[in-house]
Design a protein around this motif. Structure first.
Motif, PDB file in Angstrom:
ATOM      1  N   GLU A 194      -5.754  -1.191  -2.310  1.00  0.00           N
ATOM      2  CA  GLU A 194      -7.167  -1.335  -2.004  1.00  0.00           C
ATOM      3  C   GLU A 194      -7.967  -0.055  -2.247  1.00  0.00           C
ATOM      4  O   GLU A 194      -9.066  -0.099  -2.823  1.00  0.00           O
ATOM      5  CB  GLU A 194      -7.357  -1.817  -0.563  1.00  0.00           C
ATOM      6  CG  GLU A 194      -8.785  -2.218  -0.267  1.00  0.00           C
ATOM      7  CD  GLU A 194      -8.937  -2.874   1.080  1.00  0.00           C
ATOM      8  OE1 GLU A 194      -9.465  -3.986   1.118  1.00  0.00           O
ATOM      9  OE2 GLU A 194      -8.508  -2.272   2.096  1.00  0.00           O
ATOM     10  N   GLY A 195      -7.447   1.084  -1.844  1.00  0.00           N
ATOM     11  CA  GLY A 195      -8.173   2.342  -2.029  1.00  0.00           C
ATOM     12  C   GLY A 195      -8.498   2.622  -3.489  1.00  0.00           C
ATOM     13  O   GLY A 195      -9.673   2.838  -3.840  1.00  0.00           O
ATOM     14  N   PRO A 196      -7.486   2.628  -4.378  1.00  0.00           N
ATOM     15  CA  PRO A 196      -7.784   2.850  -5.794  1.00  0.00           C
ATOM     16  C   PRO A 196      -8.709   1.780  -6.384  1.00  0.00           C
ATOM     17  O   PRO A 196      -9.554   2.087  -7.227  1.00  0.00           O
ATOM     18  CB  PRO A 196      -6.407   2.813  -6.469  1.00  0.00           C
ATOM     19  CG  PRO A 196      -5.456   3.192  -5.390  1.00  0.00           C
ATOM     20  CD  PRO A 196      -6.046   2.633  -4.125  1.00  0.00           C
ATOM     21  N   LEU A 197      -8.560   0.540  -5.952  1.00  0.00           N
ATOM     22  CA  LEU A 197      -9.440  -0.526  -6.439  1.00  0.00           C
ATOM     23  C   LEU A 197     -10.888  -0.219  -6.085  1.00  0.00           C
ATOM     24  O   LEU A 197     -11.776  -0.266  -6.940  1.00  0.00           O
ATOM     25  CB  LEU A 197      -9.020  -1.876  -5.842  1.00  0.00           C
ATOM     26  CG  LEU A 197      -9.969  -3.048  -6.094  1.00  0.00           C
ATOM     27  CD1 LEU A 197     -10.045  -3.374  -7.575  1.00  0.00           C
ATOM     28  CD2 LEU A 197      -9.533  -4.261  -5.286  1.00  0.00           C
ATOM     29  N   LEU A 198     -11.129   0.120  -4.833  1.00  0.00           N
ATOM     30  CA  LEU A 198     -12.490   0.430  -4.394  1.00  0.00           C
ATOM     31  C   LEU A 198     -13.041   1.639  -5.145  1.00  0.00           C
ATOM     32  O   LEU A 198     -14.185   1.627  -5.609  1.00  0.00           O
ATOM     33  CB  LEU A 198     -12.511   0.699  -2.888  1.00  0.00           C
ATOM     34  CG  LEU A 198     -12.097  -0.458  -1.979  1.00  0.00           C
ATOM     35  CD1 LEU A 198     -12.008   0.019  -0.546  1.00  0.00           C
ATOM     36  CD2 LEU A 198     -13.025  -1.637  -2.115  1.00  0.00           C
ATOM     37  N   ARG A 199     -12.236   2.670  -5.265  1.00  0.00           N
ATOM     38  CA  ARG A 199     -12.661   3.897  -5.947  1.00  0.00           C
ATOM     39  C   ARG A 199     -13.047   3.628  -7.406  1.00  0.00           C
ATOM     40  O   ARG A 199     -14.083   4.077  -7.887  1.00  0.00           O
ATOM     41  CB  ARG A 199     -11.547   4.945  -5.860  1.00  0.00           C
ATOM     42  CG  ARG A 199     -11.917   6.296  -6.407  1.00  0.00           C
ATOM     43  CD  ARG A 199     -10.863   7.377  -6.183  1.00  0.00           C
ATOM     44  NE  ARG A 199      -9.493   6.965  -6.449  1.00  0.00           N
ATOM     45  CZ  ARG A 199      -8.571   6.732  -5.510  1.00  0.00           C
ATOM     46  NH1 ARG A 199      -8.867   6.869  -4.229  1.00  0.00           N
ATOM     47  NH2 ARG A 199      -7.352   6.359  -5.848  1.00  0.00           N
TER      48      ARG A 199
END
Length: 77
Positions: free
Chosen positions: A38-43
């Protein structure tokens, strides 16, 4: 036929499971994968939309308040 993204996830999860063997997950594999992805996706989606949270939220299919909450949870705000 799997999409390129689905194939990438399958390979990565398969490799991860082979690497850890029978090690138990404290939080569960699902929670671990969601947290890690989720973190890399959002970034990346936010960067693609040049920091515009409204456009990024629309692309993700979530509302802007939810995006802001998730960004804060991942230390990305």
């Amino acid at each position: 036929m799997q999409s390129a993204l689905s194939e990438c996830v399958s390979r990565t999860v398969r490799r991860y499971l082979a690497d850890i063997g029978d090690t138990e997950f404290g939080e569960g594999l699902h929670a671990l994968v969601i947290r890690e992805v989720e973190g890399p996706l959002l970034r990346e989606v936010l960067a693609f939309h040049e920091g515009n949270q409204s456009r990024a939220a629309a692309a993700l299919g979530i509302n802007r308040a939810t995006l802001r909450k998730k960004l804060a949870a991942h230390g990305l705000s």
